[in-house]
Each structure stands twice: as C-alpha cells, then as structure tokens.
Design an enzyme around this catalytic site. Structure first.
Site, PDB file in Angstrom:
ATOM      1  N   HIS A  54      -0.260  -7.476  -6.647  1.00  0.00           N
ATOM      2  CA  HIS A  54       0.373  -6.489  -6.522  1.00  0.00           C
ATOM      3  C   HIS A  54       0.774  -6.994  -5.284  1.00  0.00           C
ATOM      4  O   HIS A  54       1.125  -8.181  -5.148  1.00  0.00           O
ATOM      5  CB  HIS A  54      -1.112  -6.088  -5.646  1.00  0.00           C
ATOM      6  CG  HIS A  54      -1.797  -5.352  -7.086  1.00  0.00           C
ATOM      7  ND1 HIS A  54      -3.186  -4.302  -6.994  1.00  0.00           N
ATOM      8  CD2 HIS A  54      -1.759  -5.108  -8.404  1.00  0.00           C
ATOM      9  CE1 HIS A  54      -3.735  -3.918  -7.396  1.00  0.00           C
ATOM     10  NE2 HIS A  54      -2.934  -4.477  -8.739  1.00  0.00           N
ATOM     11  N   GLU A  56       1.372  -6.466  -2.417  1.00  0.00           N
ATOM     12  CA  GLU A  56       0.439  -7.236  -1.227  1.00  0.00           C
ATOM     13  C   GLU A  56       0.063  -8.832  -1.578  1.00  0.00           C
ATOM     14  O   GLU A  56       0.407  -9.236  -0.705  1.00  0.00           O
ATOM     15  CB  GLU A  56      -0.702  -6.556  -1.069  1.00  0.00           C
ATOM     16  CG  GLU A  56      -0.596  -4.650  -0.065  1.00  0.00           C
ATOM     17  CD  GLU A  56      -0.396  -3.698  -0.896  1.00  0.00           C
ATOM     18  OE1 GLU A  56      -0.296  -2.871  -1.038  1.00  0.00           O
ATOM     19  OE2 GLU A  56      -0.091  -4.060  -2.433  1.00  0.00           O
ATOM     20  N   CYS A  84      -4.609  -1.290  -1.996  1.00  0.00           N
ATOM     21  CA  CYS A  84      -5.900  -0.826  -3.636  1.00  0.00           C
ATOM     22  C   CYS A  84      -7.078  -1.430  -2.712  1.00  0.00           C
ATOM     23  O   CYS A  84      -7.340  -2.811  -1.701  1.00  0.00           O
ATOM     24  CB  CYS A  84      -5.988  -1.156  -4.975  1.00  0.00           C
ATOM     25  SG  CYS A  84      -5.517  -2.721  -5.623  1.00  0.00           S
ATOM     26  N   CYS A  87      -6.191  -5.508  -3.092  1.00  0.00           N
ATOM     27  CA  CYS A  87      -5.308  -6.195  -2.074  1.00  0.00           C
ATOM     28  C   CYS A  87      -5.944  -6.123  -0.456  1.00  0.00           C
ATOM     29  O   CYS A  87      -5.531  -7.436   0.016  1.00  0.00           O
ATOM     30  CB  CYS A  87      -4.248  -5.400  -1.821  1.00  0.00           C
ATOM     31  SG  CYS A  87      -3.272  -5.165  -3.026  1.00  0.00           S
TER      32      CYS A  87
END
Length: 168
Positions: A54, A56, A84, A87
């Site tokens: 992701h 992040e 999410c 993360c």
C-alpha cells in the site's frame, strides 16, 4: 510538527501517478521528518503481486531504508486516503507520530465501490477493523497455536543474546 499542505499535495500528486502507470493504484503517501520528506510510496500491490504494498507501507519502507532505521518516531505520515487497518498497524509498529489524510473511507468507497470485481482486489475495511480489534481466538479467521514453547525458546535466546541475560 503541525500540518503542512505541501506534504499533502505531494501525497496526492504521487497518487495521481496511478492514472498513467499500469499496476499502480491511486493511494500515495509521504513520511516527513524535521520538515523534510524522507520517504515516499504509492500502492504497488498489483505491480508487485504484494497485497501489503500500500502507499503508506511503501512510504514507511522507503523512509526506514533512507534513514537506516526501523524507528520512525518523530515522523509524520501524509496520505491521499484514510489508511486501512494494515497501514495503521504498520504506522504503529514503525512509531509514526502523527497522521494526516485526504479522502476518508466514505469518499474512497464512493469512488471505488462501482468498480467491477475484475478491476479491483476488494478490501473489506470493516472486516479488517474487526479482525485487528479482537484477540486471535475471537477473530473470524480460524487459528490454532502449535509448538509455542519451541518458538518462544528461540525468542528468549535471541533477546538474551542482546541483553546479556540467560534464557529462562
């Protein structure tokens, strides 16, 4: 440190790379320390065949490599979308001090909810939040422990070698 719009603009600019580059998804992030960007990331899950890639997590990985540490205390994270649970956990593990985000989950859901199944890898955010909020025995995913004492002995030996203590 307080909010700086230049860093949020950079996170959103990174997310826009997904508009032109196959394999990217529109989630960008930057890690900031002492007023400077020390890490950047964009969601590369499809390109890397990595469901944890992701924006992040990529920014955290990049910052940790650049700073040559896994301790990101004192760093802020700016991201184009509310993170999410995966993360959020990565930020907590790394020690990120403050989070700034642009689109929230409702905005992301409204934008992405109409995508056909074939065009997305669905992340059930509510499910992730539930799983992370409960102890292992109360989660929906079945789990069982095996060889706990054997694995714990290695953990104790590893820790003892770094503290000078004898293992129990």
């Amino acid at each position: 440190m307080s909010y700086d719009d230049a860093f949020m603009r950079r996170a959103i600019e990174i997310s826009a790379q997904a508009l032109d580059q196959p394999g990217l998804e529109p989630f960008g992030a930057v890690v900031v320390k002492d007023g400077k960007i020390v890490g950047e990331g964009i969601n590369r899950s499809l390109a890397n065949f990595d469901p944890t890639s992701h924006g992040e997590t990529e920014a955290i990985r990049n910052a940790a490599r650049n700073l040559r540490t896994v301790d990101l205390r004192g760093c802020d994270l700016y991201t184009s979308c509310e993170p999410c649970a995966l993360c959020v956990a990565a930020m907590a593990i790394a020690g990120i001090s403050r989070l700034y985000y642009a689109a929230d989950m409702a905005q992301a859901g409204a934008a992405l909810g109409a995508l056909p199944e074939s065009a997305r890898f669905p992340i059930d955010v509510d499910h992730l939040t539930h799983e992370c909020a409960h102890p292992v025995g109360a989660r929906r995913m079945p789990a069982e422990q095996a060889r706990g004492d054997e694995a714990a002995a290695i953990l104790h030996a590893w820790a003892a070698a770094r503290t000078g203590d004898a293992p129990p």
